[in-house]
Design an enzyme around this catalytic site. Structure first.
Site, PDB file in Angstrom:
ATOM      1  CE  LYS A 161      -0.639   1.980   3.769  1.00 45.47           C
ATOM      2  NZ  LYS A 161       0.654   2.381   4.387  1.00 45.47           N
ATOM      3  CG  HIS A 253      -3.216  -0.006   8.136  1.00 49.64           C
ATOM      4  ND1 HIS A 253      -2.907  -0.936   7.185  1.00 49.64           N
ATOM      5  CD2 HIS A 253      -2.069   0.697   8.328  1.00 49.64           C
ATOM      6  CE1 HIS A 253      -1.649  -0.785   6.807  1.00 49.64           C
ATOM      7  NE2 HIS A 253      -1.124   0.203   7.491  1.00 49.64           N
TER       8      HIS A 253
END
Ligand code: BG6
Length: 472
Positions: A161, A253
């Site tokens: 990411k 997240h």
């Protein structure tokens, strides 16, 4: 709710790390590989091929790796470290030059020839995201994505990411990946999914029959997900300044934590079913309209951020975000989910608080002092706690709050928590995608975040002092 037993990768495998001299390789990838190696969880024949720009001869490269490896001395036997380093070779090259990729390709063929076998090839892009597309094109042009044989030897890719910057860039990265690899070859990392304490959310929810009947809007008042870090930039100012908190941890997240709390019980505990149950939640996030933005979202920046190395002096990048959202899912009707994250906070902690409605007195529903709270402590001090009420001893009938706690550190068999990257690397070797984000999950999370970002500059940027945002 058992899933497949732990599997060990056996077929010869080459792990190519683009950007092996970078921070991520030293902090996460190589220590995780070393640990898997010392636990004998890597195939007998494995090689790490590091690709980077710096000129090194073999000895210089070994010395460099030794000096950068983020491990405690004494944690591993010297012999293990030495043998592990023997498995790493270096290819000096440039990410935008076809010759360098030809050199890499011939290095891989050379190793296969030595082993007398067509090995698996795993590619990890350990580089800034703006280099992803260029490298992917070169992988394509040099035919590195093609397995060397039809029968044995897969090729897989690991992508870190942030996966894109918004919906459009994520779609274009995804389209490019899909040209080169099939979905089952693509492993999009969100290392939070590999955290033991997050996997425990599913175990806890579905292995205990007492929570499922009350896991809905009739009993749950709100959910508060916090990812707080006391640290500031730690030499990542330049990168962080280009993305900010909402892209750094909000789009990934934080939303993954929300998905694990809110998802339905998957049809099975197979990778596909778990990923689609998570994706279903993310697709049901209610978008925040430009009009409600000020009411639902707060963004902040800590004082002193603009003096951090690599940060633009007039930067408006946020280091703190708090947002409120809801889900269009009947189970969660009207339940607010608060996501809150920041750097330079008063404490480092990640946890999820599930507040239960106060049944005793409807009027005090929102009085936090009267509510049962179930807390998933993600880190540090991993564990679970429940706040409940008991009678205060004495003649009157008064109650007071007490806590039931389970702490990983109190239980010997829980004390060793597997490292996130060890878990991820093992899973990509054995082809298990459960703990990796799917296209659907990534697209759904960007669909929620992108409209917020489109109106980002209209939100006031609140300043806060380092360590000043109070943690409840
Ligand atoms: C990363 C972010 O993905 O996660 C960092 O880029 C953040 O800014 C980190 O510090 C937090 O991860 P962990 O595992 O340390 O909680």
């Amino acid at each position: 709710m058992d899933r497949a037993e732990h599997q060990v990768a056996l077929h010869p495998t080459i792990f190519v790390i683009f950007g092996i001299t970078g921070d991520l390789a030293a902090r996460k990838l190589l220590p995780a590989l070393l640990s898997l190696y010392s636990k004998k969880l890597l195939p007998k024949r494995f090689s790490v091929v590091g690709f980077s720009r710096r000129p090194f001869n073999r000895e210089e490269f070994r010395d460099f790796l030794r000096s950068r490896l983020n491990i405690r001395f004494g944690q591993y036997k010297e012999e293990d470290i030495k043998h592990f380093l023997d498995h790493i070779v270096y290819v000096q090259g440039f990410f935008d030059q076809s010759d360098s990729f030809r050199l890499l390709s011939s290095k891989l063929a050379e190793i296969d020839k030595l082993w007398g076998q067509c090995s698996n090839k795993l590619f990890h892009l350990s580089v800034p995201p703006n280099l992803y597309e260029g490298i992917l094109h070169k992988i394509h042009d040099s035919k590195l994505a093609l397995p060397c044989s039809d029968e044995t030897g897969w090729t897989r890719i690991l992508i870190e990411k942030p996966f894109g910057n918004d919906t459009k860039t994520a779609q274009s990265l995804d389209a490019l990946l899909a040209k080169l690899f099939k979905e089952k070859q693509i492993f999009r990392i969100d290392h939070y999914l590999a955290k033991e304490s997050l996997q425990n959310i599913l175990a806890f929810r579905f292995a205990n029959s007492m929570y499922e009947p009350i896991w809905n809007y009739r009993f749950i008042d709100r959910v508060h997900i916090k990812l707080f870090e006391a640290d500031g930039m730690n030499n990542r100012g330049r990168f962080y300044d280009s993305i900010g908190a909402i892209r750094d941890v909000g789009q990934n997240h934080m939303l993954m934590m929300l998905a694990l709390i809110a998802m339905e019980k998957p049809a099975s505990f197979s990778s596909n079913d778990i990923r689609s149950a998570r994706a279903h939640v993310l697709k049901k996030l209610k978008s925040i309209s430009p009009k409600s933005l000020v009411k639902q979202v707060v963004r902040g920046q800590y004082n002193g951020y603009i003096s951090e190395e690599g940060v633009k002096p007039n930067s408006k990048t946020e280091t703190y975000v708090r947002l409120e959202t809801e889900l269009s899912i009947s189970r969660w009707k009207g339940v607010p989910f608060y996501l809150e994250t920041g750097k330079s906070m008063s404490e480092t902690k990640t946890e999820i608080d599930v507040y239960f409605k106060n049944t005793e007195d409807k009027k005090s529903e929102h009085d936090p002092a009267k509510q049962n709270i179930l807390t998933f402590r993600v880190q540090p001090d991993e564990g679970i706690k429940v706040r409940f009420f008991v009678k205060t001893p004495g003649i009157g009938l008064h109650t007071e709050a007490k806590t039931l706690k389970f702490k990983y550190s109190d239980v010997a068999s829980f004390a060793v928590i597997p490292d996130d990257y060890e878990r991820l690397i093992n899973d990509v070797f054995v082809g298990d995608q459960t703990l990796f984000a799917s296209t659907d999950e990534i697209m759904a999370s960007w669909k929620f975040i992108t409209p917020i970002l489109e109106n980002w500059s209209k939100l006031p940027l609140k300043k806060y002092n380092k360590g000043a945002i109070e943690v409840e």
